[in-house]
Design a protein around this motif. Structure first.
Motif, short mmCIF file in Angstrom:
data_model
loop_
_atom_site.label_atom_id
_atom_site.label_comp_id
_atom_site.label_asym_id
_atom_site.label_seq_id
_atom_site.Cartn_x
_atom_site.Cartn_y
_atom_site.Cartn_z
N CYS A 73 -3.29 -2.38 4.53
CA CYS A 73 -2.31 -2.97 5.46
C CYS A 73 -2.97 -3.48 6.74
O CYS A 73 -2.34 -4.23 7.49
CB CYS A 73 -1.13 -2.04 5.74
SG CYS A 73 -1.50 -0.40 6.30
N CYS B 284 1.05 3.55 2.36
CA CYS B 284 1.36 4.06 3.70
C CYS B 284 2.87 4.16 3.88
O CYS B 284 3.60 3.26 3.47
CB CYS B 284 0.80 3.12 4.77
SG CYS B 284 -0.99 3.09 4.85
N THR C 12 -1.60 3.45 8.95
CA THR C 12 -2.31 2.27 8.44
C THR C 12 -3.43 2.70 7.50
O THR C 12 -3.88 3.84 7.52
CB THR C 12 -2.92 1.44 9.59
OG1 THR C 12 -3.82 2.26 10.32
CG2 THR C 12 -1.84 0.90 10.51
N CYS C 13 -3.86 1.75 6.70
CA CYS C 13 -5.00 1.93 5.79
C CYS C 13 -5.73 0.59 5.72
O CYS C 13 -5.25 -0.41 6.27
CB CYS C 13 -4.51 2.39 4.42
SG CYS C 13 -3.67 1.11 3.48
N CYS D 226 0.86 -1.18 0.00
CA CYS D 226 0.00 0.00 0.00
C CYS D 226 0.90 1.23 0.00
O CYS D 226 2.11 1.13 0.00
CB CYS D 226 -0.93 0.01 1.21
SG CYS D 226 -0.08 0.24 2.77
#
Ligand SMILES: [Zn+2]
Length: 75
Positions: free
Chosen positions: A49, A31, A45-46, A29
């Motif tokens: 992840c 991030c 975080t997203c 990702c």
């Protein structure tokens, strides 16, 4: 122990190596990597992840390139 028993098994030893690649973002990702950004772990975080259902991870091209370069260098 007989010779037959000594030849029953073949010893195979392998190595598994883990390495941190010095990339701007995480592997799957966008991030930022906490250690590189100086932030505490688990603060950047997203949904990707965090492994949320239905997300679509995309491979980090910078990490893929670095991993391939390392693999070629190590043969
Ligand atoms: Zn993320």
């Amino acid at each position: 122990m007989s010779d037959e028993k000594n030849n029953a098994y073949e010893v195979v030893i392998g190595l598994e190596v883990h390495a941190h690649l010095w990339t701007k973002s995480k592997m799957f990702c966008a991030c930022p990597r906490p250690r590189r950004s100086g932030l505490k772990p688990n603060t950047q975080t997203c949904p990707v992840c965090l492994g949320m259902p239905g997300v679509l991870p995309l491979i980090n091209e910078e990490a893929l390139t670095a991993a391939l370069e390392a693999a070629l260098a190590l043969k």
